[in-house]
Scaffold this active site. Structure first.
Site, PDB file in Angstrom:
ATOM      1  N   HIS A 157       0.906  -1.269   0.286  1.00 51.42           N
ATOM      2  CA  HIS A 157       0.010   0.012   0.170  1.00 51.42           C
ATOM      3  C   HIS A 157       0.932   1.637   0.040  1.00 51.42           C
ATOM      4  CE1 HIS A 157      -2.739   3.010   1.725  1.00 51.42           C
ATOM      5  NE2 HIS A 157      -4.301   2.023   1.108  1.00 51.42           N
TER       6      HIS A 157
ATOM      7  N   LYS B 293     -11.431  -0.395   9.928  1.00 47.46           N
ATOM      8  CA  LYS B 293     -11.826  -2.181   8.483  1.00 47.46           C
ATOM      9  C   LYS B 293     -12.155  -3.088   9.348  1.00 47.46           C
ATOM     10  CE  LYS B 293      -8.524  -0.447   5.238  1.00 47.46           C
ATOM     11  NZ  LYS B 293      -9.054   0.207   4.382  1.00 47.46           N
TER      12      LYS B 293
ATOM     13  N   CYS C  96      -4.596   2.551  -3.549  1.00 51.52           N
ATOM     14  CA  CYS C  96      -3.379   2.676  -2.912  1.00 51.52           C
ATOM     15  C   CYS C  96      -2.568   2.083  -3.460  1.00 51.52           C
ATOM     16  CB  CYS C  96      -3.770   3.413  -1.617  1.00 51.52           C
ATOM     17  SG  CYS C  96      -4.853   4.221  -1.417  1.00 51.52           S
TER      18      CYS C  96
END
Length: 471
Positions: free
Chosen positions: A180, A283, A426
């Site tokens: 990421h 998340k 990302c």
């Protein structure tokens, strides 16, 4: 700063499996707006709600937990919402929403600073949340948990505090091409300052970071290995315990981005023997605006502060200051108190279900998604194929030949109420490595069902047929 760039392979589509034609629904008008379905009962009125694991013949885990998530019970653009963008953010159960409400309505106050009842209550709940995080990932001490705004800030904390203090010219930082941006950019910035070298591990033929190559790249020059646990694009799972063992053999530290693993499986930092690990609340059914850093206590104690002011001090003089012990050293200013308490409620909720039960259900559901996607003509799914040996995460990133993923995502939303992600997620270096600029991504959580997958696949066929009708 020296950067070793991997070779970029060309983009190829796999040969897909085909299914029978599906009746399409095409319309020149686009439906907008949403309304909530009012007749569905919502449970989870208490913060510490538990969910019974389904037994044979009972509803699936997805069916039994969906009533706890108010947001899922609505129509979007005239269709029942199908939310499968969970790798971006998860939805929040009533238990978490109630915990936030209870804090702001009942004991809103600053922490660590007052002796009155509200402050003491807020402090107790805030520190209780830290203990819950520590127990959830099996940290040996709750002081090894530092609350941050998100996982990105947690990685920056390690990069600027540990990295600037320990890296020197010629030292090597090993990452994979599948990281990421939050795991890449901070180390680029630090490497530029100190003259360190970034080295990237390519993918193998199964589209998984090549762990054998990673092992070969390790040397006494390696000072830290920065890797994901689960890829947010490839759905692959890395053998973190092995990586940590190899890294420690050459004296290197290991930082793990666990944003896609902590919400979905049991993560034991002592068993993995990692030095640092980061994750985000939003998340894992918790609020936005808070994440955490796990760090081994000896490392945190040796690291200088990342931000100055507030609660991170021991004493302040005109010409110098002394600093508190971890974790306070790294929590400058008023923290996200309500959000931390909400994260604690989310951990209570997840623990009530059981992370092993969540993981097993999601493996089955993720395999179902993968197999169903193969019915779409000219589709290319990224990452390894599932098998007895390969347990993919419950997400699929994909492209369909000659269709832009953003067009797919827009049509799915506006015509079918299906929420997926499109873009580079990302992970631009990974997409360039794969030979594409973007992909579509469907990502599941334990409150999703096979019916969600079926509705998505039907909508995807309809979307593909709609765009192909113009050719």
């Amino acid at each position: 700063m020296e950067v070793l760039i991997p070779k970029l392979p060309s983009f190829k589509f796999r040969s897909p499996s085909y299914c029978c034609s599906i009746t399409t629904r095409t319309s020149s008008c686009v439906r907008v707006g949403f309304r909530r379905l009012s007749s569905l009962p919502i449970c989870a009125s208490t913060v510490n709600q538990t969910v019974a694991e389904p037994t044979v013949g009972s509803p699936s885990l997805g069916h039994s937990t969906r009533p706890h998530f108010p947001i899922l019970h609505q129509e979007v653009n005239g269709s029942k919402l199908v939310y499968i963008d969970n790798a971006a953010t998860s939805q929040k159960p009533t238990a978490v929403i109630k915990a936030l409400q209870n804090y702001y309505e009942g004991y809103n106050s600053n922490v660590h600073r007052g002796i009155h009842f509200l402050s003491a209550k807020a402090t107790d709940e805030y520190e209780s949340a830290r203990k819950k995080v520590a127990a959830f990932i099996n940290a040996s001490d709750s002081r090894e948990i530092v609350f941050t705004r998100n996982a990105t800030e947690a990685i920056n904390l390690v990069a600027y505090s540990w990295g600037l203090s320990n890296l020197k010219p010629g030292d090597e930082i090993i990452l994979t091409v599948a990281e990421h941006h939050s795991a890449i950019v901070p180390w680029q910035l630090v490497a530029q300052k100190v003259g360190a070298v970034l080295k990237f591990v390519n993918l193998n033929e199964d589209e998984v970071p090549d762990i054998d190559k990673l092992k070969e790249m390790l040397s006494r020059k390696t000072k830290i290995v920065v890797v994901h646990h689960v890829s947010n694009v490839l759905a692959s799972v890395l053998p973190i315990r092995d990586i940590a063992h190899w890294a420690h053999d050459v004296g290197a530290k290991v930082l793990v981005d666990a944003c896609q693993s902590v919400p979905h499986m049991t993560v034991d930092v002592q068993n993995l023997d990692v030095d640092f690990l980061v994750a985000s609340s939003h998340k894992m059914c918790g609020p936005t605006g808070i994440g955490f850093l796990y760090g081994k206590m000896d490392l945190l104690s040796s690291m200088p502060p990342f931000l100055g002011g507030g609660e991170m001090i021991a004493d302040v003089y005109f010409d110098h200051s002394t600093y508190a012990e971890p974790p306070s050293r790294f929590e400058a200013g008023t923290p996200a108190i309500g959000e931390a308490i909400g994260l604690g409620a989310a951990i209570d909720y997840l623990s009530g279900i059981g992370m092993q039960a969540i993981h097993e259900y999601e493996v089955e559901l993720g395999n179902y998604l993968y197999e169903k996607l193969l019915s779409v003509p000219n589709i290319r799914i990224y990452g390894p194929a599932p098998s007895k040996e390969v347990k993919r995460a419950s997400l699929c990133s994909f492209n369909i030949e000659n269709l832009h993923p953003t067009d797919l995502a827009t049509f799915l939303d506006q015509q079918h109420g299906v929420a997926i992600r499109s873009g580079h997620h990302c992970a631009q270096p990974l997409h360039r490595y794969l030979g594409v600029s973007a992909s579509a991504r469907a990502s599941l959580y334990f409150y999703n069902t096979k019916e969600d997958v079926d509705n998505f696949i039907h909508a995807l066929h309809d979307t593909v047929n709609f765009f192909n009708s113009f050719k």
